[in-house]
Enzyme design. Structure first.
Site, PDB file in Angstrom:
ATOM      1  N   ILE A 195     -19.697  31.497 -44.412  1.00 55.51           N
ATOM      2  CA  ILE A 195     -19.488  30.775 -43.387  1.00 55.51           C
ATOM      3  C   ILE A 195     -19.120  29.258 -43.733  1.00 55.51           C
ATOM      4  O   ILE A 195     -19.516  28.789 -44.911  1.00 55.51           O
ATOM      5  CB  ILE A 195     -20.861  30.462 -42.657  1.00 55.51           C
ATOM      6  CG1 ILE A 195     -20.146  29.804 -41.168  1.00 55.51           C
ATOM      7  CG2 ILE A 195     -21.940  29.858 -43.015  1.00 55.51           C
ATOM      8  CD1 ILE A 195     -21.286  29.665 -40.096  1.00 55.51           C
ATOM      9  N   CYS A 196     -17.994  28.678 -43.268  1.00 56.52           N
ATOM     10  CA  CYS A 196     -17.571  27.576 -43.160  1.00 56.52           C
ATOM     11  C   CYS A 196     -16.995  27.320 -44.955  1.00 56.52           C
ATOM     12  O   CYS A 196     -16.065  28.149 -45.229  1.00 56.52           O
ATOM     13  CB  CYS A 196     -18.546  26.447 -42.911  1.00 56.52           C
ATOM     14  SG  CYS A 196     -18.009  24.717 -42.879  1.00 56.52           S
ATOM     15  N   GLY A 197     -17.568  26.049 -45.598  1.00 53.19           N
ATOM     16  CA  GLY A 197     -17.059  25.820 -46.935  1.00 53.19           C
ATOM     17  C   GLY A 197     -16.944  27.101 -47.836  1.00 53.19           C
ATOM     18  O   GLY A 197     -16.303  27.329 -48.772  1.00 53.19           O
ATOM     19  N   THR A 233     -16.277  30.101 -47.292  1.00 60.32           N
ATOM     20  CA  THR A 233     -15.217  30.843 -47.218  1.00 60.32           C
ATOM     21  C   THR A 233     -14.029  30.370 -48.038  1.00 60.32           C
ATOM     22  O   THR A 233     -13.243  31.063 -48.901  1.00 60.32           O
ATOM     23  CB  THR A 233     -14.688  31.051 -45.823  1.00 60.32           C
ATOM     24  OG1 THR A 233     -14.289  29.859 -45.245  1.00 60.32           O
ATOM     25  CG2 THR A 233     -15.672  31.492 -44.916  1.00 60.32           C
ATOM     26  N   ALA A 278     -17.086  33.314 -41.487  1.00 65.84           N
ATOM     27  CA  ALA A 278     -16.978  32.963 -40.053  1.00 65.84           C
ATOM     28  C   ALA A 278     -16.770  31.361 -40.171  1.00 65.84           C
ATOM     29  O   ALA A 278     -16.839  30.801 -41.700  1.00 65.84           O
ATOM     30  CB  ALA A 278     -18.564  32.888 -39.254  1.00 65.84           C
TER      31      ALA A 278
END
Length: 205
Positions: A110-112, A114, A161
């Site tokens: 999720i977030c960074g 990714t 996500a």
């Protein structure tokens, strides 16, 4: 005796990456409800020294990344952190994600995180999402054509996500792990994402 020992059963341990500046809010729904479903949550740090989250929480990892093996895990969860974008310190976690996916063990980022997977080349050929498409484009990765503008994406063994979607992220994780399924999973999401009071009774029926 040489060679690896085949799995006789699926592990019930989910491993959560923990590192300095990790985003506290992004994996709490997933880990809490996985634990309620009978999974053991173990934290994995760069080493075993304490790390500190964005919110100032001090976490002592259960094990170091070098000790982690896909065959001992049901899933690897990777939260966002400022370090994903400010240094290469977390690149070993992305490399471990590759090892997990190659072994057929799910990874959820999720977030960074990714962006870390994008730099590792893991999003070049898989449907995925993140905060926004141009955030990942800045990594120089080649997977832009596979970006999906939605809250969370499951593509085989990979879940992605963006930072504003911890509940949708958890929905995909809980579904992939079988903690909730079908109508019950939908009820869980409506309760925690939409504050739908009817969903509470459905979830606990």
């Amino acid at each position: 005796m040489s060679g690896s020992t085949p799995r006789t059963s699926t592990p019930r341990t989910v491993h959560l990456g923990v590192y300095d500046t990790l985003a506290d809010w992004e994996t709490g729904h997933a880990t809490a409800w996985l634990a309620r479903a009978g999974f053991e949550i173990r934290t994995v740090g760069p080493g075993t020294d304490p790390v500190t989250s964005i919110g100032g929480l001090r976490i002592v990892p259960d094990l170091a990344l070098a000790e982690l093996r896909p065959e001992d895990s049901a899933m690897l969860l990777l939260p966002g952190a400022d370090l994903w974008d400010t240094s290469d310190d977390l690149a070993p976690f992305a490399a471990t994600a590759r090892t997990f996916l190659d072994a057929g063990v799910p990874v959820a980022a999720i977030c960074g995180a990714t962006a870390g997977l994008a730099r590792e080349g893991l999003l070049d050929d898989r449907p995925h999402t993140s905060a926004v498409s141009f955030y990942l484009a800045a990594t120089g990765y080649r997977g832009g054509a596979h970006y999906v503008d939605t809250d969370a994406v499951t593509a085989g063994d990979l879940i992605t996500a963006g930072p504003t979607e911890p509940v949708a992220f958890a929905r995909e994780v809980l579904g992939r792990m079988g903690a909730f399924q079908g109508a019950q999973l939908d009820a869980w999401y409506r309760l925690f994402h939409d504050s739908d009071p009817a969903a509470y009774e459905e979830l606990n029926a």
